[in-house]
Design a protein around this motif. Sequence first.
Motif, mmCIF file in Angstrom:
data_model
loop_
_atom_site.group_PDB
_atom_site.id
_atom_site.type_symbol
_atom_site.label_atom_id
_atom_site.label_comp_id
_atom_site.label_asym_id
_atom_site.label_seq_id
_atom_site.Cartn_x
_atom_site.Cartn_y
_atom_site.Cartn_z
ATOM 1 N N PRO A 503 0.689 -1.084 0.089
ATOM 2 C CA PRO A 503 0.115 0.076 -0.132
ATOM 3 C C PRO A 503 0.803 1.319 0.016
ATOM 4 O O PRO A 503 0.351 2.177 -0.715
ATOM 5 C CB PRO A 503 -0.733 0.037 1.313
ATOM 6 C CG PRO A 503 -0.750 -1.666 1.657
ATOM 7 C CD PRO A 503 0.529 -2.074 1.164
ATOM 8 N N GLY A 504 1.977 1.304 0.651
ATOM 9 C CA GLY A 504 2.785 2.411 0.922
ATOM 10 C C GLY A 504 3.797 2.794 -0.252
ATOM 11 O O GLY A 504 3.537 3.827 -0.799
ATOM 12 N N GLU A 507 0.568 1.530 -3.914
ATOM 13 C CA GLU A 507 -0.575 1.874 -4.112
ATOM 14 C C GLU A 507 -1.173 3.326 -3.736
ATOM 15 O O GLU A 507 -1.861 3.990 -4.433
ATOM 16 C CB GLU A 507 -1.648 0.959 -3.373
ATOM 17 C CG GLU A 507 -1.889 -0.339 -3.904
ATOM 18 C CD GLU A 507 -2.727 -1.350 -2.906
ATOM 19 O OE1 GLU A 507 -3.004 -0.893 -2.058
ATOM 20 O OE2 GLU A 507 -2.921 -2.251 -3.471
ATOM 21 N N TYR A 508 -0.388 3.717 -2.796
ATOM 22 C CA TYR A 508 -0.557 5.343 -2.101
ATOM 23 C C TYR A 508 0.292 6.261 -3.238
ATOM 24 O O TYR A 508 1.356 6.088 -3.845
ATOM 25 C CB TYR A 508 -0.076 5.471 -0.782
ATOM 26 C CG TYR A 508 -0.280 6.870 -0.197
ATOM 27 C CD1 TYR A 508 -1.493 7.142 0.074
ATOM 28 C CD2 TYR A 508 0.826 7.854 -0.300
ATOM 29 C CE1 TYR A 508 -1.855 8.483 0.598
ATOM 30 C CE2 TYR A 508 0.758 9.012 0.236
ATOM 31 C CZ TYR A 508 -0.356 9.527 0.747
ATOM 32 O OH TYR A 508 -0.782 10.683 1.381
ATOM 33 N N GLU A 509 -0.888 7.157 -3.621
ATOM 34 C CA GLU A 509 -0.203 8.163 -4.459
ATOM 35 C C GLU A 509 0.231 9.647 -3.789
ATOM 36 O O GLU A 509 -0.532 10.238 -3.201
ATOM 37 C CB GLU A 509 -1.244 8.679 -5.551
ATOM 38 C CG GLU A 509 -1.648 7.452 -6.470
ATOM 39 C CD GLU A 509 -0.712 7.045 -7.324
ATOM 40 O OE1 GLU A 509 0.336 7.276 -7.562
ATOM 41 O OE2 GLU A 509 -1.251 6.008 -8.085
ATOM 42 N N SER A 510 1.630 9.690 -3.655
ATOM 43 C CA SER A 510 1.944 10.992 -2.917
ATOM 44 C C SER A 510 2.303 12.225 -3.832
ATOM 45 O O SER A 510 2.350 13.197 -3.539
ATOM 46 C CB SER A 510 3.276 10.532 -2.015
ATOM 47 O OG SER A 510 4.185 10.130 -3.008
ATOM 48 N N SER A 515 -2.977 10.661 -8.718
ATOM 49 C CA SER A 515 -3.889 9.862 -8.043
ATOM 50 C C SER A 515 -5.417 9.682 -8.696
ATOM 51 O O SER A 515 -5.881 8.814 -8.830
ATOM 52 C CB SER A 515 -4.214 10.702 -6.412
ATOM 53 O OG SER A 515 -4.900 11.868 -6.634
ATOM 54 N N ILE A 529 -6.547 3.050 -2.326
ATOM 55 C CA ILE A 529 -6.253 4.301 -1.898
ATOM 56 C C ILE A 529 -7.315 5.105 -1.394
ATOM 57 O O ILE A 529 -7.153 5.993 -0.319
ATOM 58 C CB ILE A 529 -5.459 4.964 -2.933
ATOM 59 C CG1 ILE A 529 -4.369 4.352 -3.436
ATOM 60 C CG2 ILE A 529 -5.238 6.483 -2.517
ATOM 61 C CD1 ILE A 529 -3.813 4.865 -4.935
ATOM 62 N N ALA A 534 -5.955 3.175 4.985
ATOM 63 C CA ALA A 534 -4.696 2.753 4.324
ATOM 64 C C ALA A 534 -3.273 3.272 4.769
ATOM 65 O O ALA A 534 -3.167 4.152 5.145
ATOM 66 C CB ALA A 534 -5.026 2.747 2.850
ATOM 67 N N THR A 536 0.342 4.483 4.066
ATOM 68 C CA THR A 536 1.003 5.479 3.435
ATOM 69 C C THR A 536 2.453 5.272 3.506
ATOM 70 O O THR A 536 3.001 4.576 4.276
ATOM 71 C CB THR A 536 0.631 6.822 3.634
ATOM 72 O OG1 THR A 536 1.193 7.185 4.990
ATOM 73 C CG2 THR A 536 -0.731 6.904 3.493
#
Length: 731
Positions: A503-504, A507-510, A515, A529, A534, A536
Motif C-alpha cells: 500500500p505504501g 498503491e498510495y499516490e503521494s 492519483s 487508496i 490505508a 502510506t
Amino acid sequence: MLEKNFHNQKQDYEIKIDSLKAEIKTLKEENDRFQNHLQEELQIRAGLKMDVAALTNQAKTIPELRKEIELIQTQKMDVEKQLQSQKREMREKMSDVTRQILDSYDFADVRSRYRLSTEDLEHLNEDGELWFAYEGLKKATRVLENHFQSQKENYEREIDGLNSKVEHLSQEISHLQKLFREENDINDSIRLQVARLTSENMMIPDLKQQIAELQKHKMDLENRLQEEAAKNKDKMEEMADRLHHRLDEEGTRRKVLQVQNEIYTKEKEKLVFAEEDFQMTNDRVEKQQETKSKLRQDEAYLIMENTDLEEELDKKDRLIKKLQDQIRTLRKSIEKDNDVPVSTLQKEYIGMLQYRKEDEAKIIQNLILDLKPRGVVVNMIPGLPAHILFMCVRYADHLNEDDMLKSFMNMAINGIKQVIKEHVEDFEMMSFWLSNTCHFLNCLKQYSGEEEFMKYNSPQQNKNNLQHFDLSEYRQVLSDLAIRIYHQFIIVMENNIQPMIVPGMLEYESLQGISGLKPTGFRKRSSSIDDTDAYTMTSILQQLSYFYTTMCQNGLDSELLKQAVKQLFYLIGAVTLNSLFLRKDMCSCRKGMQIRCNISYLEEWLKEKNLQNCSAKETLEPLSQAAWLLQVKKITDDDAKEISERCTCLSAVQIVKILNSYTPIDDFEKRVTPSFVRKVQAMLNNRENSPQLMLDTKYLFQVTFPFTPSPHPLEMIQIPSSFKLGFLTRI
C-alpha cells in the motif's frame, strides 16, 4: 464574408497542395535512398560471397592436411619400430661377440682339464694374448656404443621435426576452423540483413501506391476548387444584395449583444472570484485534514513518550526518597558516634558481585525473566544486565568454583532462551535481549585474558580478566543463541512492516496529479487508496524510525543495527518488486515516477539516521532499475541497448515481464510492441541470470557479531534498586 471564406478555403487548399507536394518529394527521396542502400547491400553481399568461396576452398584443404598428418604419424611409427629392431640386433651382436670370446677362453675348462695352477695360468698369459683380446673387445663395444648413440640422436631429431610439423598443421587446422566459424557467423548476419532489406523492399510498392493516390487526390481537389470558384461567383452577386439588408439588422443586434456581453462579463468575473474562494477553502480543508492526521500521529507518539517519562519520574522520585532516608539514617548514626572519626575515603571495588549458590534462581528470575525493557533503557549504560551477569561470573571464577560457574552460566543461558520463547512476537523484548546477549558475549571475550582482546582494554580493565577458567565453549553457545535471537528479531520486524509495503510503496499516490489517473483497461477497478485507514509512505518511515529508536535505546551495536536495516530494506524492495510483476495496473510510466519518489524518501531516511554505509541502498537497486524501466522510452534500437546496459540487477525474465506488463495510463502513451520486446530479449540472451521471476522475500543475509569492547569499568557499575537484586554485594 463569402469572399473571405472563399479566399480562406483557397489558401487552405493551396497549403494542402504544398504539403502534399512536400510529402511526394520526401517519399521520392526515401525511395532513392532505399534503392541506394539496396545497391550497397548487394555489393556487400557479393563481396561476402567471394570471401565465403575463398574460405570454402581453404576448408577443402583441411582433409588433405589431415591425410598428411596421418602419413607423418605412420612414418614416425615406422622409424620408432626400425630403431627398436636395430637396438635388438645390436644387443644380439654384443651378446654373440662376448659369448665367442668367453667360449674361446674357458679358464675353468682349461684348469679342470689340465689341472693347471695359478702359476701355470700366468705362464700361459705371458705373451699377453688375453689382454689384447680384452682390449679389442672394449674398442668394439665403444664403437658400437658410439654408432648406437649417433643413430639414437638422428632418430630423436627426426621425431622432433615430425612433432613440430604435426603441431604446425594442427594450429593451421584450428585457425581454418576458426575462420570457418567466423564465416558462418558472417553468413548468418548477411541472411538477417537480406531479410531486413527484403522486408523494406516490400514496403516500396505500398509507398508508390500511396504517392499515386495522393496525386489523384490532388487532381480531385484542384477540379473541386475550380467548380467551387465558378459557383461562388454567381452566389456572390446574389449575396451582395442580401448583405446590404442584413447590415442594418446586424447593427441593432450588435448593440443589444454588446449590452448583454457587458452583463455577462460582470457575472463571469463574479463567478471567477467565487471559484477562487471555493478553491482556497478546499485547499484549506485538505491542509487541515493532513495536519489533523499528522497531529493524531504526533499525539499518539507524545502520549507514549509521556507515559515513559512519567514512569521514569516515578522511579527517580522513589530513588530520591530512598536516598533521603539513607542520608537521615547516616546523620543519626554520625550524631550518635561523635567520638568515632568518620573516614572520608571511599571504598574501592574490584568489579565483582558476591552471591550465594542458592540465590542463582532468584538472580535469573529478577534480572532476566521479570525485567521489562521500558523501565531499564532510559539514562542507563547499554547492556547493564549483561554486565551484572558477567560480574557474577567473575566472582565464581575468583572463588575457583567450577560447579558454581557452570551452574550459573547454564541458568543464565536457559533464562535468556525462556524469555525469548515467552515473548517471541515482542519486538522490544527481542531487541533488548539481542543487545544484552551480544554485550555478555563481548564481556566474555574482553576479559578472557587473550591477547587479541586485551589490546583494547585499559590497564585497569586488564586487572579484571578471568583468572582460572576458559569460557570459550560458552562463548560459542552464546554466539549461536545470539544468531537465533537475531533471526527471530528480523522475523518480528518483517511481520510488522510487510503489510505496509505494497500500500505504501505502490498503491498510495503521494505525487500530485497522478492519483486521479488509472491505466487504460483498468478504469473500473477499485483502488485501496480510497480507504482512509490505508498505509502510506509516511507509515513505513514511521515504522522504520520506531525500529531504529528502539534499537538505539536498547544499546544494540551499531554494526548489528546496520545489518538489521539492510535486511528490512531488502524486504521492502523484494516485496514491492514481486507485487509489480503480478499487477499490470502498476506497470506504467507514472507509477515508475511514484516508486522512484518513494525510494528517494527511503534514501533520505538513511541519510538522516547516518546509515549511508550499511549497504541498504544497494538492496533497493533492482526496484530502482524497474522504476527507471517503466519511465524510459521503449521504441528504438538505442532504447533497447540502453535497457540491456542499465538494468544489470534485473534478470532477463524480469525485464521481459515488465515490458510485457507495461500498460499506458492514458491515450497519449503507447504499449510496448512485441518486436521491441524481442530485440531486448535477443540482447539479454548472453546474460547469465537466474530464470526465476520472483525474488525470495525470506532470504536472510549472513549476520556477523563484531567485537566491541565495553568502555565502562566494572568497578563503577551500580545496581539500580528497580532490579530487586539487593541480596547481591559489590566487592
